[in-house]
Scaffold this active site. Structure first.
Site, short mmCIF file in Angstrom:
data_model
loop_
_atom_site.label_atom_id
_atom_site.label_comp_id
_atom_site.label_asym_id
_atom_site.label_seq_id
_atom_site.Cartn_x
_atom_site.Cartn_y
_atom_site.Cartn_z
N PRO A 31 -3.79 -6.24 -2.99
CA PRO A 31 -4.78 -5.49 -2.56
C PRO A 31 -4.95 -5.29 -0.93
O PRO A 31 -4.40 -6.19 -0.06
CB PRO A 31 -6.06 -6.38 -2.58
N GLU A 32 -4.96 -4.14 -0.37
CA GLU A 32 -5.23 -3.64 0.76
C GLU A 32 -6.90 -3.43 1.08
O GLU A 32 -7.59 -3.63 0.09
CB GLU A 32 -4.39 -2.47 1.30
#
Length: 273
Positions: free
Chosen positions: A2-3
DNA sequence: CCAGTATCCTGCAGGC
DNA sequence: TGCCTGCAGGATACTG
C-alpha cells in the site's frame, strides 16, 4: 502493497463503514511486527470505546478512539484491513481483531509483518518517531513550492528522493516510477542536477498521479483489496511500473529496469533524461 | 551530516 | 512432484 492511494482508499472505506461503532472486544496475539504488537495493552484500553475518527498521514492510518487515544496502523508491504461478519473464516496471519457493536469485525492481516499497530496516547503523535519525521502531504496545496528546493540540494537519485518519507509522505515504488515516467526524468538523475522548473513540474505530476490513483481506488498488483474486498483499478493505467522489456507507451523504445534506491525501477531510456 | 546497503518476514512464480 | 532462487506495494539500523 500500500502506498498513499491504497491507504486513502482503505481509510475511506473504514470511515464509511465503521464511524460511530463501538469496540466490544479485542482478539489476536502479541507478535513481532515492525513494532511489537502489545495485545494486553489494546485489550485493556479498547473495549467499550467508540471509533470516532479516521485519519491518514502519509501511509499511516490513525483510528481515533474517543478521547482515549488513537490506534496507529501501517500496512507495510503485505498488510490488509478487512471488515467481515464475525463468523467469517479467519485468514492466516490475522494479528488483531476488533469485535464491533454491529456484529462485524475489523481484522488486521499482515503475512510479512512489516506493518505497524501501535497505541498512541492523546498528544503523543508529534513525538512518535515515525509520524514526526514525515514530510508534507502531496495532495495538500503547496507541495510544488515546498518540495523542489529540498530535492535541489540532495545528491541522491531523484527516485530515492521520491521514496524518502521525510521529504514527501506517501509516495512508494509504484507511484515514484509512474511520476518519473510522466515527467520524462531519468530515475538516476541526482536531485541537484535537475532544474527547479523541472522539479516543480515533477511535484505537480506526483500529486496528479496520486489523485488519479485515489479516484481509481488504488492499484491492485497482486493481493491489495479494500476492507470490503474490492480491488483497485489504477493498474490498467500504469505506464512504467513493471513494464521493463515492453515498449514505452510514448515512444516505443524497450523499457529497462534496474535497482535504484533499493527497489526495482523501470524507465524508458529514450524519453526519460 | 549524507548516501547507499542490509535486514526484517512470508508467499509465490519460475527454473531445474 | 519437489527443491531452490529470487522477487514483492516499506521503513530503518547500520556502514562508510
Amino acid at each position: 502493497m500500500p502506498e498513499l492511494p491504497e491507504v486513502e482508499t482503505v481509510l475511506r472505506s473504514l470511515e464509511r463503514e465503521l464511524s460511530g461503532l463501538s469496540i466490544e472486544g479485542v482478539r489476536g496475539h502479541s507478535i513481532r511486527l515492525r513494532r511489537p504488537l502489545d495485545l494486553d495493552q489494546l485489550s485493556s484500553v479498547l473495549p467499550g470505546r467508540r471509533l470516532t475518527g479516521f485519519r491518514r498521514r502519509g501511509k499511516f492510518l490513525l483510528l481515533d478512539v474517543g478521547r482515549a487515544g488513537s490506534l496507529l496502523c501501517h500496512l507495510g508491504m503485505s498488510g490488509r484491513m478487512m471488515i467481515v461478519e464475525a463468523n467469517a473464516e479467519e485468514l492466516r496471519h490475522t494479528h488483531l481483531v476488533l469485535e464491533l457493536s454491529d456484529g462485524r469485525e475489523l481484522r488486521y492481516v499482515d503475512p510479512r509483518r512489516f506493518g505497524v499497530i501501535d497505541w498512541l496516547e492523546p498528544g503523543s503523535e508529534s513525538h512518535d518517531p515515525s509520524l514526526s519525521i514525515l514530510g508534507p502531504e502531496p495532495l495538500e496545496p503547496g507541495i510544488e513550492t515546498v518540495l523542489p528546493p529540498l530535492m535541489k540540494e540532495r545528491r541522491s537519485p531523484i527516485k530515492s528522493l521520491l521514496l524518502d518519507q521525510r521529504l514527501v509522505a506517501g509516495v512508494g515504488n509504484i507511484y515514484a516510477v509512474e511520476a518519473l515516467w510522466r515527467a520524462g526524468i531519468h530515475p538516476r538523475r541526482k536531485g541537484c542536477h535537475i532544474s527547479l522548473a523541472r522539479l516543480e513540474r515533477l511535484s505537480g505530476i506526483v500529486r496528479e498521479v496520486l489523485s488519479e490513483a485515489v479516484a481509481e481506488g488504488g492499484t491492485t498488483i497482486k493481493d491489495y483489496a479494500t476492507p470490503e474486498g474490492d480491488f483497485g483499478y489504477f493498474a490498467i493505467r500504469l505506464n512504467a511500473y513493471g513494464r521493463q522489456g515492453k515498449p514505452c507507451r510514448r515512444c516505443e523504445t524497450t523499457m529497462r529496469a534496474e535497482v535504484i534506491g533499493g527497489r526495482t525501477t523501470a524507465w524508458c531510456p529514450t524519453c526519460q533524461r
